[in-house]
Design a protein around this motif. Sequence first.
Motif, PDB file in Angstrom:
ATOM      1  N   LEU A  14     -51.186  -9.107 -26.540  1.00  0.00           N
ATOM      2  CA  LEU A  14     -50.754 -10.275 -27.302  1.00  0.00           C
ATOM      3  C   LEU A  14     -50.405 -11.429 -26.372  1.00  0.00           C
ATOM      4  CD1 LEU A  14     -48.500  -8.570 -30.016  1.00  0.00           C
ATOM      5  CD2 LEU A  14     -50.858  -9.355 -30.238  1.00  0.00           C
TER       6      LEU A  14
ATOM      7  N   LEU B  51     -57.185 -13.185 -34.650  1.00  0.00           N
ATOM      8  CA  LEU B  51     -55.820 -13.430 -34.177  1.00  0.00           C
ATOM      9  C   LEU B  51     -55.520 -14.908 -34.339  1.00  0.00           C
ATOM     10  CD1 LEU B  51     -53.274 -12.276 -32.667  1.00  0.00           C
ATOM     11  CD2 LEU B  51     -54.317 -13.219 -30.581  1.00  0.00           C
TER      12      LEU B  51
ATOM     13  N   SER C 280     -50.462 -14.963 -37.376  1.00  0.00           N
ATOM     14  CA  SER C 280     -50.482 -13.495 -37.380  1.00  0.00           C
ATOM     15  C   SER C 280     -49.743 -12.938 -36.170  1.00  0.00           C
ATOM     16  CB  SER C 280     -51.924 -12.979 -37.410  1.00  0.00           C
ATOM     17  OG  SER C 280     -52.616 -13.278 -36.205  1.00  0.00           O
ATOM     18  N   LEU C 281     -49.816 -13.648 -35.045  1.00  0.00           N
ATOM     19  CA  LEU C 281     -49.084 -13.207 -33.854  1.00  0.00           C
ATOM     20  C   LEU C 281     -47.579 -13.285 -34.087  1.00  0.00           C
ATOM     21  CD1 LEU C 281     -50.088 -14.080 -30.219  1.00  0.00           C
ATOM     22  CD2 LEU C 281     -47.697 -14.095 -30.896  1.00  0.00           C
TER      23      LEU C 281
ATOM     24  N   ALA D  41     -46.450 -10.509 -36.441  1.00  0.00           N
ATOM     25  CA  ALA D  41     -46.410  -9.199 -35.786  1.00  0.00           C
ATOM     26  C   ALA D  41     -45.163  -9.044 -34.935  1.00  0.00           C
ATOM     27  CB  ALA D  41     -47.662  -9.012 -34.935  1.00  0.00           C
TER      28      ALA D  41
ATOM     29  N   ALA E 256     -43.674  -6.139 -32.779  1.00  0.00           N
ATOM     30  CA  ALA E 256     -44.713  -5.988 -31.761  1.00  0.00           C
ATOM     31  C   ALA E 256     -44.212  -6.544 -30.429  1.00  0.00           C
ATOM     32  CB  ALA E 256     -45.988  -6.698 -32.190  1.00  0.00           C
TER      33      ALA E 256
ATOM     34  N   HIS F  56     -52.618  -4.953 -33.046  1.00  0.00           N
ATOM     35  CA  HIS F  56     -51.368  -4.893 -33.797  1.00  0.00           C
ATOM     36  C   HIS F  56     -51.076  -6.186 -34.546  1.00  0.00           C
ATOM     37  CE1 HIS F  56     -49.472  -1.368 -31.302  1.00  0.00           C
ATOM     38  NE2 HIS F  56     -50.701  -1.121 -31.708  1.00  0.00           N
ATOM     39  N   ALA F  57     -51.819  -7.244 -34.238  1.00  0.00           N
ATOM     40  CA  ALA F  57     -51.499  -8.538 -34.843  1.00  0.00           C
ATOM     41  C   ALA F  57     -52.673  -9.203 -35.553  1.00  0.00           C
ATOM     42  CB  ALA F  57     -50.961  -9.487 -33.765  1.00  0.00           C
TER      43      ALA F  57
END
Length: 439
Positions: free
Chosen positions: A172, A200, A204-205, A208, A214, A222-223
């Motif tokens: 990330l 991404l 969304s980051l 997460a 995250a 994950h994101a």
Amino acid sequence: MAVAGFSFPYRVDVLQRTRNFKDLEPDVLEALIESAKTYAVKAGQALFRAGEPFGNVVYILYAGHMRQRWQSGDEQDVPLGDVLALANYLDRAPHGSTAQAVTDCALLGLTSSALQHLERDHAALFNCLHHIIARKLRARNPARDVNRGALAQPVRHVMTTPIATCAPLLTLRDGLSMMQERRIGSLVVTGHDNKWIGLLTHASLAEAMLLHQAKPDDPILHAMQRPPAVEPETPLWQVQELQQQHKAKYVVVADQGMPIGMVSQTDILSTLITSPGTLLPHIGQAQSTRELAGLKARLAEEAAEIREANHWARSSVRFLSETHLAIQRRAIDLTLREMAPDRAPLPFAIFIMGSGGRKEMLLDPDQDNGLIIADDPKAHEPDVQAWFQHFGERLNLQLAEVGYRLCLGDIMVRNPQYRHTLAAWKQQIDAMVDRPTEE
């Protein structure tokens, strides 16, 4: 009424023989059948009736004879493979017709959520369903062409390309760094076969990390989001409807699974307001407030055209707002030109509040504007303040002549309460947040 759980040997080849699904690959039809429930309707019974609320299920007639009757009195046979309640799936309105079984009928039923997943995962199915609804709309109202004008062009003409891609195991932290370095808002995530598997975005980051705990060194998997995807030849009106249904800002354009572009809601809006025949190209060329006033007077007619062409009220409001803002920007330019050679003593910015700030302006908004002056020791000198006072008075008058009513509460640039340096605005906003009032 429809009875769920009806046992019947549904086969892909039967659907492939119908007009609607003949061009779909077997794996897409298999996914459709696996996602559907089975329904049976006895002869003489109705699947749904006009006026009933949408039951959150879209039906495909698989076997039997069914007739559809509208409140106007029109009626027609339902061909095998026809999709019923598809328009209701798009607009959530009550049923506008009655579908009644002439003989015992077997149907496939897809819930709205199941259909959304299928559309998201299979671009060909999305295109198929929206060709069906376009055909139905033209059949019911031949005078209305739902895929005309700017929205009729294929998405490949509008998409952003090339796009930035990354591997799913990128962290990330590195994904954010890549977006910052390239000054972009998204990364398309691709697998080992270079086919896209997700997206991404900054949103969304943040979701997460803030909601799902995250870590910066976690993989992008994950994101990432899974936004809808379309083929390059998909018309823009279908892309717009997909964005509306899935509340998606972005849509990926993929050719046989390979990502080749991206289209956003802003891209489509820009296409609408800059297309030939719209006001925007003329606004920038207006040489007087009288010309601007004439252009603004045409907004109602043009908004109706946009509404008819793309049939989404939200897009029409955004179109109106963007056009209003373009007119007001041109009014600012004309005001500054009239004041030349008496140039602004300091850099400044004008901002719009109220419905304009929310981009929710309709046909006749009033003025709600303020002004930010650059932080500078000279900002409070009398001659500097006098220039901005004179500018504010002339600008608000010009906007009124164009057709934007003066604000009854005097929330305008000419009012010193709405004309500050950047530092002063920050202090004022901090005070409002710390000590809110009813106003």
